[in-house]
Design a protein around this motif. Structure first.
Motif, PDB file in Angstrom:
ATOM      1  N   VAL A 221       0.839  -1.200   0.000  1.00 51.53           N
ATOM      2  CA  VAL A 221       0.000   0.000   0.000  1.00 51.53           C
ATOM      3  C   VAL A 221       0.878   1.255   0.000  1.00 51.53           C
ATOM      4  O   VAL A 221       0.626   2.205  -0.749  1.00 51.53           O
ATOM      5  CB  VAL A 221      -0.950  -0.006   1.220  1.00 51.53           C
ATOM      6  N   PHE A 222       1.921   1.252   0.815  1.00 52.09           N
ATOM      7  CA  PHE A 222       2.837   2.399   0.862  1.00 52.09           C
ATOM      8  C   PHE A 222       3.508   2.618  -0.494  1.00 52.09           C
ATOM      9  O   PHE A 222       3.557   3.736  -1.016  1.00 52.09           O
ATOM     10  CB  PHE A 222       3.892   2.165   1.946  1.00 52.09           C
TER      11      PHE A 222
ATOM     12  N   ALA B  20      -0.287   3.138   6.455  1.00 53.10           N
ATOM     13  CA  ALA B  20       0.249   3.037   7.818  1.00 53.10           C
ATOM     14  C   ALA B  20       1.150   4.228   8.104  1.00 53.10           C
ATOM     15  O   ALA B  20       2.006   4.585   7.293  1.00 53.10           O
ATOM     16  CB  ALA B  20       1.012   1.735   7.976  1.00 53.10           C
ATOM     17  N   SER B  21       0.934   4.853   9.235  1.00 50.30           N
ATOM     18  CA  SER B  21       1.791   5.957   9.639  1.00 50.30           C
ATOM     19  C   SER B  21       3.138   5.448  10.121  1.00 50.30           C
ATOM     20  O   SER B  21       4.167   6.107   9.966  1.00 50.30           O
ATOM     21  CB  SER B  21       1.116   6.757  10.753  1.00 50.30           C
TER      22      SER B  21
ATOM     23  N   ARG C 251       1.953   9.302   2.658  1.00 48.97           N
ATOM     24  CA  ARG C 251       3.194   9.460   3.387  1.00 48.97           C
ATOM     25  C   ARG C 251       4.336   9.032   2.500  1.00 48.97           C
ATOM     26  O   ARG C 251       4.311   7.955   1.929  1.00 48.97           O
ATOM     27  CB  ARG C 251       3.178   8.628   4.675  1.00 48.97           C
ATOM     28  N   GLU C 252       5.325   9.905   2.392  1.00 48.21           N
ATOM     29  CA  GLU C 252       6.484   9.590   1.572  1.00 48.21           C
ATOM     30  C   GLU C 252       7.576   8.916   2.390  1.00 48.21           C
ATOM     31  O   GLU C 252       8.546   8.417   1.826  1.00 48.21           O
ATOM     32  CB  GLU C 252       7.021  10.862   0.925  1.00 48.21           C
TER      33      GLU C 252
ATOM     34  N   GLY D 144      -1.678   7.303  14.174  1.00 47.04           N
ATOM     35  CA  GLY D 144      -0.966   8.372  13.483  1.00 47.04           C
ATOM     36  C   GLY D 144       0.519   8.334  13.709  1.00 47.04           C
ATOM     37  O   GLY D 144       1.265   9.044  13.028  1.00 47.04           O
ATOM     38  N   ARG D 145       0.973   7.498  14.631  1.00 49.86           N
ATOM     39  CA  ARG D 145       2.409   7.360  14.879  1.00 49.86           C
ATOM     40  C   ARG D 145       2.808   5.913  14.553  1.00 49.86           C
ATOM     41  O   ARG D 145       2.854   5.557  13.390  1.00 49.86           O
ATOM     42  CB  ARG D 145       2.734   7.770  16.311  1.00 49.86           C
ATOM     43  N   LEU D 146       3.094   5.111  15.552  1.00 48.86           N
ATOM     44  CA  LEU D 146       3.398   3.698  15.284  1.00 48.86           C
ATOM     45  C   LEU D 146       2.106   2.898  15.399  1.00 48.86           C
ATOM     46  O   LEU D 146       1.910   2.105  16.317  1.00 48.86           O
ATOM     47  CB  LEU D 146       4.469   3.193  16.264  1.00 48.86           C
ATOM     48  N   GLY D 147       1.221   3.137  14.453  1.00 48.20           N
ATOM     49  CA  GLY D 147      -0.140   2.616  14.550  1.00 48.20           C
ATOM     50  C   GLY D 147      -0.291   1.150  14.205  1.00 48.20           C
ATOM     51  O   GLY D 147      -1.194   0.484  14.723  1.00 48.20           O
ATOM     52  N   ALA D 148       0.559   0.623  13.324  1.00 47.41           N
ATOM     53  CA  ALA D 148       0.454  -0.793  12.935  1.00 47.41           C
ATOM     54  C   ALA D 148       1.444  -1.600  13.753  1.00 47.41           C
ATOM     55  O   ALA D 148       2.647  -1.376  13.668  1.00 47.41           O
ATOM     56  CB  ALA D 148       0.738  -0.945  11.440  1.00 47.41           C
TER      57      ALA D 148
END
Length: 328
Positions: free
Chosen positions: A62-63, A80-81, A202-203, A224-228
């Protein structure tokens, strides 16, 4: 003047140093981020953990696709953030990162947390900002923090609100909130595009490792941070068999050795990947020593020297001895 401030000073060098500090450069000490050399390892080389690898591949796909301006479905999926890989020591978190590097087509920058700390006031935070700046300049890319608890421990464990640890954590949280964010044009209908709809992407994808999420400040784990979060737990008996097959790959096993039986042996209950890899090496060394002694005894009896290295074949007794010595 009573004191000539310019005497003995190279003012041009002082000006250059001040400019570097204003631009966010630290004091010329070792960089806290590096791009490791190429690796042939991929996620296929990481034995076991099929469900975890599938989830990780999906997040990476996805990224990657979103940053290529991929199809409509991908562009509508949440990106994912940040990804947190956690599990006890020895399960293979660092090796998984190496396999990840060989599975993506973007740069992977590894932050060395131990080099972030500096004796100069404010320099530790500056180095951390440098790491994120380098990642943004290399975007799209993946930024890895191995053992992130070195800079992300709970604030209650810090000596004071003004400690280096607390200041580093605050800087880390601020950087994670804005790392690599940009707006990409909507892939929707012309009417939607006319309305100026955009969807976030997110790049820079942050991937961090830690033994347990409990070692991190709760703010790091917020969405929004280490969400996954992906857990590498102690391998199951089936996963132990896969890891053993990978560890013994290229080695000749004696007849009758079934690694599925070895993987389910009670002596290996709770063994992690590093221990299983060490078991394979130990068994190979025991086989080498045993056969070298046998060749030496034969040479003494016949008076002839073989000259060639001993023939390596791992026997069941070698594996049993290695299992018995595991953890001792």
């Amino acid at each position: 003047p009573l004191v000539d401030l310019s005497a003995g000073w190279d003012l041009s060098r002082l000006y250059a140093l001040g400019h570097k500090l204003q631009q966010g450069e630290s004091r010329g000490e070792p960089t806290a981020a590096e791009v490791p050399g190429p690796t042939r390892r991929t996620l296929d080389d990481f034995a076991g953990y099929a469900e975890l690898k599938a989830h990780l591949r999906m997040l990476l796909d996805v990224f990657m696709e979103a940053n290529r301006g991929g199809d409509l479905l991908i562009n509508k999926l949440p990106i994912a953030s940040g990804i947190l890989l956690y599990g006890p020591s020895g399960v293979g978190k660092s090796f998984l990162i190496e396999c990840l590097r060989g599975s993506v087509a973007v740069p992977v920058i590894e932050a060395r947390c131990e080099t972030l700390f500096s004796k100069y006031l404010g320099d530790s935070e500056l180095r951390l900002r440098q790491v994120f700046a380098r990642a943004r300049n290399s975007a799209p890319c993946i930024l890895v923090f191995d053992n992130i608890d070195a800079i992300g421990a709970p604030r209650s464990l810090s000596a004071s609100e003004n400690s280096v640890q607390t200041r580093l954590l605050s800087t880390l949280l601020n950087e994670l909130d804005g790392v690599g964010d940009r707006q990409r044009p909507s892939m929707g209908t012309p009417a939607e595009e006319t309305l100026g709809e955009t969807s976030p992407t997110r790049e820079v994808l942050v991937v961090a490792t830690v033994r347990s999420p409990e070692l991190l400040d709760a703010a790091l784990l917020r969405p929004g941070r280490l969400g996954a979060r992906l857990q590498l737990d102690v391998p199951t008996s089936e996963e132990r068999e896969e890891i053993l097959r990978s560890a013994f790959a290229g080695m000749k096993l004696g007849s009758g050795i079934d690694l599925s039986d070895v993987g389910t042996h009670p002596a290996l209950d709770g063994a992690v990947g590093a221990e299983l890899a060490a078991l394979a090496k130990d068994a190979a060394m025991r086989s080498l020593r045993r056969q070298a002694r046998a060749d030496a005894d034969e040479s003494n009896l016949t008076g002839a020297s073989h000259g060639a290295p001993p023939h390596l074949e791992i026997g069941i007794d070698d594996i049993r001895a290695a299992m018995n010595s595991l953890g001792s």
